[in-house]
Design a protein around this motif. Structure first.
Motif, PDB file in Angstrom:
ATOM      1  N   THR A  49       0.827  -1.208   0.000  1.00 53.24           N
ATOM      2  CA  THR A  49       0.000   0.000   0.000  1.00 53.24           C
ATOM      3  C   THR A  49       0.861   1.258   0.000  1.00 53.24           C
ATOM      4  O   THR A  49       0.366   2.358   0.208  1.00 53.24           O
ATOM      5  CB  THR A  49      -0.927   0.020   1.225  1.00 53.24           C
ATOM      6  OG1 THR A  49      -0.141  -0.089   2.418  1.00 53.24           O
ATOM      7  CG2 THR A  49      -1.919  -1.132   1.169  1.00 53.24           C
ATOM      8  N   THR A  50       2.167   1.077  -0.241  1.00 50.52           N
ATOM      9  CA  THR A  50       3.065   2.239  -0.252  1.00 50.52           C
ATOM     10  C   THR A  50       4.035   2.236  -1.434  1.00 50.52           C
ATOM     11  O   THR A  50       4.360   3.296  -1.969  1.00 50.52           O
ATOM     12  CB  THR A  50       3.896   2.303   1.045  1.00 50.52           C
ATOM     13  OG1 THR A  50       4.626   1.082   1.200  1.00 50.52           O
ATOM     14  CG2 THR A  50       2.992   2.519   2.256  1.00 50.52           C
ATOM     15  N   VAL A  51       4.516   1.064  -1.855  1.00 49.41           N
ATOM     16  CA  VAL A  51       5.539   0.980  -2.905  1.00 49.41           C
ATOM     17  C   VAL A  51       4.931   1.273  -4.275  1.00 49.41           C
ATOM     18  O   VAL A  51       3.922   0.664  -4.658  1.00 49.41           O
ATOM     19  CB  VAL A  51       6.188  -0.417  -2.922  1.00 49.41           C
ATOM     20  CG1 VAL A  51       7.211  -0.510  -4.056  1.00 49.41           C
ATOM     21  CG2 VAL A  51       6.848  -0.703  -1.585  1.00 49.41           C
ATOM     22  N   PRO A  52       5.490   2.219  -5.043  1.00 50.35           N
ATOM     23  CA  PRO A  52       4.955   2.535  -6.371  1.00 50.35           C
ATOM     24  C   PRO A  52       4.970   1.317  -7.295  1.00 50.35           C
ATOM     25  O   PRO A  52       5.843   0.452  -7.196  1.00 50.35           O
ATOM     26  CB  PRO A  52       5.911   3.618  -6.880  1.00 50.35           C
ATOM     27  CG  PRO A  52       6.504   4.213  -5.656  1.00 50.35           C
ATOM     28  CD  PRO A  52       6.633   3.082  -4.679  1.00 50.35           C
ATOM     29  N   VAL A  53       4.001   1.283  -8.197  1.00 49.21           N
ATOM     30  CA  VAL A  53       3.923   0.237  -9.214  1.00 49.21           C
ATOM     31  C   VAL A  53       4.438   0.846 -10.506  1.00 49.21           C
ATOM     32  O   VAL A  53       3.853   1.781 -11.039  1.00 49.21           O
ATOM     33  CB  VAL A  53       2.475  -0.267  -9.377  1.00 49.21           C
ATOM     34  CG1 VAL A  53       2.380  -1.253 -10.533  1.00 49.21           C
ATOM     35  CG2 VAL A  53       2.008  -0.912  -8.068  1.00 49.21           C
ATOM     36  N   LEU A  54       5.546   0.323 -11.023  1.00 53.44           N
ATOM     37  CA  LEU A  54       6.269   0.983 -12.100  1.00 53.44           C
ATOM     38  C   LEU A  54       5.813   0.622 -13.506  1.00 53.44           C
ATOM     39  O   LEU A  54       6.246   1.252 -14.478  1.00 53.44           O
ATOM     40  CB  LEU A  54       7.767   0.698 -11.947  1.00 53.44           C
ATOM     41  CG  LEU A  54       8.381   1.112 -10.596  1.00 53.44           C
ATOM     42  CD1 LEU A  54       9.872   0.824 -10.589  1.00 53.44           C
ATOM     43  CD2 LEU A  54       8.109   2.584 -10.304  1.00 53.44           C
ATOM     44  N   SER A  55       4.961  -0.372 -13.630  1.00 51.40           N
ATOM     45  CA  SER A  55       4.432  -0.725 -14.952  1.00 51.40           C
ATOM     46  C   SER A  55       2.984  -1.169 -14.781  1.00 51.40           C
ATOM     47  O   SER A  55       2.568  -1.559 -13.690  1.00 51.40           O
ATOM     48  CB  SER A  55       5.276  -1.842 -15.592  1.00 51.40           C
ATOM     49  OG  SER A  55       5.262  -2.994 -14.789  1.00 51.40           O
ATOM     50  N   PRO A  56       2.191  -1.093 -15.837  1.00 49.53           N
ATOM     51  CA  PRO A  56       0.777  -1.448 -15.722  1.00 49.53           C
ATOM     52  C   PRO A  56       0.573  -2.826 -15.110  1.00 49.53           C
ATOM     53  O   PRO A  56       1.152  -3.824 -15.561  1.00 49.53           O
ATOM     54  CB  PRO A  56       0.301  -1.405 -17.178  1.00 49.53           C
ATOM     55  CG  PRO A  56       1.207  -0.422 -17.831  1.00 49.53           C
ATOM     56  CD  PRO A  56       2.543  -0.654 -17.196  1.00 49.53           C
ATOM     57  N   THR A  57      -0.237  -2.872 -14.077  1.00 51.45           N
ATOM     58  CA  THR A  57      -0.530  -4.116 -13.370  1.00 51.45           C
ATOM     59  C   THR A  57      -2.040  -4.272 -13.259  1.00 51.45           C
ATOM     60  O   THR A  57      -2.750  -3.311 -12.916  1.00 51.45           O
ATOM     61  CB  THR A  57       0.091  -4.104 -11.962  1.00 51.45           C
ATOM     62  OG1 THR A  57       1.508  -3.879 -12.079  1.00 51.45           O
ATOM     63  CG2 THR A  57      -0.148  -5.412 -11.233  1.00 51.45           C
ATOM     64  N   ALA A  58      -2.522  -5.460 -13.559  1.00 48.93           N
ATOM     65  CA  ALA A  58      -3.963  -5.691 -13.544  1.00 48.93           C
ATOM     66  C   ALA A  58      -4.532  -5.521 -12.142  1.00 48.93           C
ATOM     67  O   ALA A  58      -3.969  -5.999 -11.158  1.00 48.93           O
ATOM     68  CB  ALA A  58      -4.279  -7.081 -14.068  1.00 48.93           C
ATOM     69  N   VAL A  59      -5.645  -4.818 -12.058  1.00 49.76           N
ATOM     70  CA  VAL A  59      -6.364  -4.689 -10.795  1.00 49.76           C
ATOM     71  C   VAL A  59      -6.938  -6.055 -10.450  1.00 49.76           C
ATOM     72  O   VAL A  59      -7.447  -6.773 -11.318  1.00 49.76           O
ATOM     73  CB  VAL A  59      -7.492  -3.646 -10.921  1.00 49.76           C
ATOM     74  CG1 VAL A  59      -8.412  -3.668  -9.708  1.00 49.76           C
ATOM     75  CG2 VAL A  59      -6.888  -2.252 -11.117  1.00 49.76           C
ATOM     76  N   LYS A  60      -6.853  -6.426  -9.193  1.00 47.70           N
ATOM     77  CA  LYS A  60      -7.299  -7.752  -8.761  1.00 47.70           C
ATOM     78  C   LYS A  60      -8.795  -7.922  -9.026  1.00 47.70           C
ATOM     79  O   LYS A  60      -9.599  -7.049  -8.684  1.00 47.70           O
ATOM     80  CB  LYS A  60      -7.016  -7.951  -7.270  1.00 47.70           C
ATOM     81  CG  LYS A  60      -7.433  -9.318  -6.724  1.00 47.70           C
ATOM     82  CD  LYS A  60      -7.076  -9.447  -5.259  1.00 47.70           C
ATOM     83  CE  LYS A  60      -7.624 -10.715  -4.638  1.00 47.70           C
ATOM     84  NZ  LYS A  60      -7.094 -11.934  -5.270  1.00 47.70           N
ATOM     85  N   THR A  61      -9.150  -9.038  -9.639  1.00 48.28           N
ATOM     86  CA  THR A  61     -10.560  -9.331  -9.890  1.00 48.28           C
ATOM     87  C   THR A  61     -11.043 -10.552  -9.110  1.00 48.28           C
ATOM     88  O   THR A  61     -12.184 -10.591  -8.677  1.00 48.28           O
ATOM     89  CB  THR A  61     -10.804  -9.571 -11.388  1.00 48.28           C
ATOM     90  OG1 THR A  61      -9.974 -10.665 -11.831  1.00 48.28           O
ATOM     91  CG2 THR A  61     -10.473  -8.329 -12.197  1.00 48.28           C
ATOM     92  N   GLU A  62     -10.173 -11.541  -8.945  1.00 45.30           N
ATOM     93  CA  GLU A  62     -10.577 -12.760  -8.255  1.00 45.30           C
ATOM     94  C   GLU A  62     -11.069 -12.449  -6.843  1.00 45.30           C
ATOM     95  O   GLU A  62     -10.408 -11.781  -6.066  1.00 45.30           O
ATOM     96  CB  GLU A  62      -9.402 -13.740  -8.184  1.00 45.30           C
ATOM     97  CG  GLU A  62      -9.768 -15.072  -7.564  1.00 45.30           C
ATOM     98  CD  GLU A  62      -8.584 -16.030  -7.515  1.00 45.30           C
ATOM     99  OE1 GLU A  62      -8.730 -17.097  -6.920  1.00 45.30           O
ATOM    100  OE2 GLU A  62      -7.516 -15.689  -8.066  1.00 45.30           O
ATOM    101  N   GLY A  63     -12.257 -12.912  -6.539  1.00 44.60           N
ATOM    102  CA  GLY A  63     -12.818 -12.694  -5.206  1.00 44.60           C
ATOM    103  C   GLY A  63     -13.308 -11.275  -4.982  1.00 44.60           C
ATOM    104  O   GLY A  63     -13.611 -10.889  -3.853  1.00 44.60           O
ATOM    105  N   THR A  64     -13.385 -10.480  -6.052  1.00 41.87           N
ATOM    106  CA  THR A  64     -13.873  -9.101  -5.944  1.00 41.87           C
ATOM    107  C   THR A  64     -15.095  -8.935  -6.856  1.00 41.87           C
ATOM    108  O   THR A  64     -15.390  -9.806  -7.680  1.00 41.87           O
ATOM    109  CB  THR A  64     -12.799  -8.081  -6.369  1.00 41.87           C
ATOM    110  OG1 THR A  64     -12.727  -8.031  -7.805  1.00 41.87           O
ATOM    111  CG2 THR A  64     -11.437  -8.447  -5.790  1.00 41.87           C
ATOM    112  N   PRO A  65     -15.816  -7.818  -6.736  1.00 42.77           N
ATOM    113  CA  PRO A  65     -16.987  -7.595  -7.597  1.00 42.77           C
ATOM    114  C   PRO A  65     -16.633  -7.485  -9.080  1.00 42.77           C
ATOM    115  O   PRO A  65     -17.522  -7.539  -9.928  1.00 42.77           O
ATOM    116  CB  PRO A  65     -17.543  -6.259  -7.081  1.00 42.77           C
ATOM    117  CG  PRO A  65     -17.032  -6.134  -5.690  1.00 42.77           C
ATOM    118  CD  PRO A  65     -15.683  -6.770  -5.713  1.00 42.77           C
TER     119      PRO A  65
END
Length: 206
Positions: A49-65
């Motif tokens: 929840t703090t370290v930057p994400v430096l390349s496009p990463t898929a938003v989590k879908t499994e177990g989410t709406p």
């Protein structure tokens, strides 16, 4: 960078993009990808929840709406992101900071590194067609009406006529098509001498 740099999303046609406060998200190949600043987990990948994400990463879908759903739209706010989920139901999910009720899930506080559903409540049975996430609040347009949630503050920016943060969608008052329209306003009338007139006058917005 002083010149445009290609984002690493080869072969994935992008249909929508949003950016704010160091974080960018895009709908590509019916998925959401986020990168950049990751405070409060607003890249939505269930990682740090703090370290930057430096390349496009898929938003989590499994177990989410978002699992198995079509993404109809998104909006990137200052510390949170919201997306319209589903082809017809138009439900909404958000992730990132919920410190001021921005998640719209009935709770306040903390980091939300994966998408969480916004409480149906006032949105139940309505089809969300567009959404806008701001600094610390969100508004959605649905069936010609507007609903907002999050930080209200002294500016009453949620449009519900009262102060205080709201952690689930509420209708913005005084707009045609919104629940409760038209809205009554009782005012105090004074005569030329400054004396209060006893009979109240009610005005209706039109």
């Amino acid at each position: 960078s002083k010149v445009p740099v290609a984002v690493n999303l080869p072969g994935k046609p992008v249909t929508e993009i949003g950016a704010a406060h160091g974080t960018t998200c895009a709908i590509a190949s019916k998925e959401i990808y986020c990168w950049g600043e990751n405070g409060y987990g607003r890249t939505g990948n269930n990682g740090s929840t703090t370290v930057p994400v430096l390349s496009p990463t898929a938003v989590k879908t499994e177990g989410t709406p978002l699992a198995g759903q079509t993404i109809k739209g998104l909006s990137v706010g200052y510390f949170h992101i919201c997306a319209i989920v589903g082809e017809s139901s138009g439900s909404v999910s958000c992730w990132g900071s919920g410190a001021l009720g921005q998640m719209g899930n009935g709770t306040v506080g903390g980091a939300n590194p994966v998408p969480r559903p916004v409480v149906a409540g006032a949105l139940s049975g309505r089809n969300v067609t567009s959404i806008s996430a701001g600094w610390d609040s969100t508004c959605a347009v649905t069936d010609g009406a507007v609903f907002c949630w999050g930080h209200n503050g002294s500016y009453l920016k949620l449009g519900n006529g009262v102060t205080g943060n709201v952690s689930s969608p509420v209708a913005a008052a005084g707009l045609s098509g919104n629940p409760g329209y038209p809205v009554s306003r009782t005012v105090t009338i004074k005569d030329a001498a400054g004396k209060t007139v006893k009979n109240a006058v009610t005005l209706w917005l039109d």
